[in-house]
Design a protein around this motif. Structure first.
Motif, PDB file in Angstrom:
ATOM      1  N   LEU A  63      10.238  26.533  59.676  1.00  0.00           N
ATOM      2  CA  LEU A  63      11.475  26.205  59.980  1.00  0.00           C
ATOM      3  C   LEU A  63      11.558  26.547  61.357  1.00  0.00           C
ATOM      4  N   ALA A  64      11.262  27.996  61.674  1.00  0.00           N
ATOM      5  CA  ALA A  64      11.237  28.487  63.200  1.00  0.00           C
ATOM      6  C   ALA A  64      10.643  27.614  64.307  1.00  0.00           C
ATOM      7  N   SER A  65       9.720  26.839  63.687  1.00  0.00           N
ATOM      8  CA  SER A  65       8.903  26.130  64.694  1.00  0.00           C
ATOM      9  C   SER A  65       9.344  24.735  64.786  1.00  0.00           C
ATOM     10  N   MET A  66      10.487  24.456  64.169  1.00  0.00           N
ATOM     11  CA  MET A  66      11.162  22.962  64.146  1.00  0.00           C
ATOM     12  C   MET A  66      12.319  22.965  64.871  1.00  0.00           C
ATOM     13  N   ASP A  67      12.786  21.772  65.174  1.00  0.00           N
ATOM     14  CA  ASP A  67      14.064  21.306  65.737  1.00  0.00           C
ATOM     15  C   ASP A  67      14.660  20.284  64.819  1.00  0.00           C
ATOM     16  N   GLY A  68      15.923  20.453  64.760  1.00  0.00           N
ATOM     17  CA  GLY A  68      16.763  19.443  64.007  1.00  0.00           C
ATOM     18  C   GLY A  68      17.058  19.836  62.531  1.00  0.00           C
ATOM     19  N   GLU A  69      17.360  19.035  61.686  1.00  0.00           N
ATOM     20  CA  GLU A  69      17.610  19.506  60.036  1.00  0.00           C
ATOM     21  C   GLU A  69      16.356  19.461  59.385  1.00  0.00           C
ATOM     22  N   ALA A  70      16.339  19.960  58.356  1.00  0.00           N
ATOM     23  CA  ALA A  70      15.057  20.164  57.370  1.00  0.00           C
ATOM     24  C   ALA A  70      15.785  20.048  55.725  1.00  0.00           C
ATOM     25  N   VAL A  71      14.946  19.276  55.136  1.00  0.00           N
ATOM     26  CA  VAL A  71      15.055  19.362  53.664  1.00  0.00           C
ATOM     27  C   VAL A  71      13.949  19.977  53.049  1.00  0.00           C
ATOM     28  N   VAL A  72      14.328  21.084  52.558  1.00  0.00           N
ATOM     29  CA  VAL A  72      13.189  21.857  51.843  1.00  0.00           C
ATOM     30  C   VAL A  72      13.068  21.613  50.386  1.00  0.00           C
ATOM     31  N   VAL A  73      11.791  21.148  49.970  1.00  0.00           N
ATOM     32  CA  VAL A  73      11.390  20.490  48.549  1.00  0.00           C
ATOM     33  C   VAL A  73      10.376  21.634  47.903  1.00  0.00           C
ATOM     34  N   PRO A  74      10.871  22.467  47.019  1.00  0.00           N
ATOM     35  CA  PRO A  74       9.878  23.263  46.185  1.00  0.00           C
ATOM     36  C   PRO A  74       8.911  22.548  45.315  1.00  0.00           C
ATOM     37  N   ALA A  75       7.713  22.545  45.641  1.00  0.00           N
ATOM     38  CA  ALA A  75       6.712  21.740  44.743  1.00  0.00           C
ATOM     39  C   ALA A  75       6.236  22.813  43.644  1.00  0.00           C
ATOM     40  N   PHE A  76       7.234  23.096  42.980  1.00  0.00           N
ATOM     41  CA  PHE A  76       7.205  23.919  41.745  1.00  0.00           C
ATOM     42  C   PHE A  76       7.601  23.094  40.458  1.00  0.00           C
ATOM     43  N   LEU A  77       6.930  23.590  39.505  1.00  0.00           N
ATOM     44  CA  LEU A  77       7.231  22.982  38.012  1.00  0.00           C
ATOM     45  C   LEU A  77       8.248  23.467  37.183  1.00  0.00           C
ATOM     46  N   ALA A  78       8.579  24.455  37.453  1.00  0.00           N
ATOM     47  CA  ALA A  78       9.527  25.149  36.841  1.00  0.00           C
ATOM     48  C   ALA A  78      10.152  26.189  37.902  1.00  0.00           C
ATOM     49  N   SER A  79      11.515  26.588  37.596  1.00  0.00           N
ATOM     50  CA  SER A  79      12.341  27.209  38.573  1.00  0.00           C
ATOM     51  C   SER A  79      12.283  28.760  38.101  1.00  0.00           C
ATOM     52  N   GLY A  80      11.202  29.535  38.572  1.00  0.00           N
ATOM     53  CA  GLY A  80      11.211  30.765  38.476  1.00  0.00           C
ATOM     54  C   GLY A  80      11.736  31.677  39.582  1.00  0.00           C
ATOM     55  N   TYR A  81      11.099  32.653  40.017  1.00  0.00           N
ATOM     56  CA  TYR A  81      11.041  33.588  40.820  1.00  0.00           C
ATOM     57  C   TYR A  81      11.059  33.160  42.290  1.00  0.00           C
ATOM     58  N   HIS A  82       9.804  32.187  42.348  1.00  0.00           N
ATOM     59  CA  HIS A  82       9.668  31.858  43.711  1.00  0.00           C
ATOM     60  C   HIS A  82      10.696  30.899  44.105  1.00  0.00           C
ATOM     61  N   VAL A  83      11.297  29.757  43.209  1.00  0.00           N
ATOM     62  CA  VAL A  83      12.611  28.774  43.485  1.00  0.00           C
ATOM     63  C   VAL A  83      13.800  29.694  43.724  1.00  0.00           C
ATOM     64  N   HIS A  84      14.149  30.700  43.220  1.00  0.00           N
ATOM     65  CA  HIS A  84      15.177  31.337  42.917  1.00  0.00           C
ATOM     66  C   HIS A  84      15.399  32.629  43.928  1.00  0.00           C
ATOM     67  N   THR A  85      14.241  33.021  44.322  1.00  0.00           N
ATOM     68  CA  THR A  85      14.381  34.203  45.190  1.00  0.00           C
ATOM     69  C   THR A  85      13.717  33.831  46.502  1.00  0.00           C
ATOM     70  N   ASP A  86      12.245  33.679  46.507  1.00  0.00           N
ATOM     71  CA  ASP A  86      11.314  33.529  47.605  1.00  0.00           C
ATOM     72  C   ASP A  86      11.942  32.501  48.460  1.00  0.00           C
ATOM     73  N   VAL A  87      12.233  31.372  47.953  1.00  0.00           N
ATOM     74  CA  VAL A  87      12.499  30.189  48.833  1.00  0.00           C
ATOM     75  C   VAL A  87      13.987  30.327  49.697  1.00  0.00           C
ATOM     76  N   PRO A  88      14.907  30.680  48.708  1.00  0.00           N
ATOM     77  CA  PRO A  88      16.183  31.167  49.376  1.00  0.00           C
ATOM     78  C   PRO A  88      15.986  32.269  50.508  1.00  0.00           C
TER      79      PRO A  88
END
Length: 241
Positions: A63-88
């Motif tokens: 994200l720091a290397s980009m300009d403009g808006e971005a949609v972050v899509v977590p490629a995870f099959l279940a919403s655990g720690y990575h989705v609820h904590t790491d990504v945010p």
């Protein structure tokens, strides 16, 4: 006015997509994520890949290397720690960024799981174990149970659950229990996105067959593109407010 590729109806450039995966040291897993991103890029103007573990770059670095808006899509099959904590945590502080829901559970994944099972030799009447990585997060375990229910609807029979890394019961133990209960043939459905250490462990679970990971499939690409468009629509609504 005709809309150009990579441009919204308002003339603003389409947001980029940041596909966030777990990361693996297995070259086949890395190659699959790259191939998946390339397939998505045929329908989304800009696609970048980030990882939350094992590999880089991280989502914040991308994200720091980009300009403009971005949609972050977590490629995870279940919403655990990575989705609820790491990504945010990784996207905190960046403006114009929308994080979508994770990939799973979803009926599209169940359809691909059923296909992979058939490719591995599964036939109606054979027992099925859904093999998930596992998590200490109750929300992720709930998602896995939902995924098992969706797969059961596809195969027409009960689907047991086993875990590869975190949580009980382990896949091999579930296979043993099913055989003890009289099941003649037991197949493992790999609820994993790509080849890696976790999938390799399934070969030693004692099943009659182990399905390939979900991998690169049109349904998977469609699902990621759908997640992206949902996030882009939310960004557009915020922009218009």
């Amino acid at each position: 006015m005709t809309r150009e590729h990579g441009e919204t109806d308002s003339g603003v450039a389409d947001p980029a997509m940041v596909l966030v995966a777990h990361g693996t040291r297995n070259p086949r897993g890395v190659e699959m994520i790259a191939a998946l991103a390339e397939a998505v890029s045929e329908r989304v103007a800009t696609v970048r890949v980030a990882f939350v573990d094992v590999l880089g770059p991280s989502p914040s670095e991308v994200l720091a290397s980009m300009d403009g808006e971005a949609v972050v899509v977590p490629a995870f099959l279940a919403s655990g720690y990575h989705v609820h904590t790491d990504v945010p945590r990784e996207v905190a502080g960046f403006d114009g960024v929308e994080v979508t829901s994770a990939m799973g559970p979803d009926p599209a994944l169940a359809r691909v799981l059923a296909l992979r099972l058939r490719e591995a030799g599964w036939q109606p009447g054979d027992a099925v174990v859904l093999a998930a990585a596992g998590s200490s997060d109750a929300r992720a375990l709930h998602d896995v149970r939902r995924a098992a229910g969706l797969l059961a609807d596809r195969v027409g029979s009960r689907v047991s659950i086993g875990y590869v890394a975190t949580g009980e019961p382990r896949v091999a133990d579930v296979v043993t229990q099913l055989r003890a209960a009289g099941e003649q043939r037991v197949f493992v459905a790999s609820y994993l996105l790509a080849h890696g250490l976790f999938h390799e462990r399934l070969a030693h679970a004692g099943a009659d067959g182990v399905a390939a990971p979900l991998g690169l499939h049109t349904e998977i690409v469609d699902l990621l593109v759908s997640r992206y468009h949902a996030g882009a629509s939310r960004l557009a609504r915020v922009r218009a407010a």
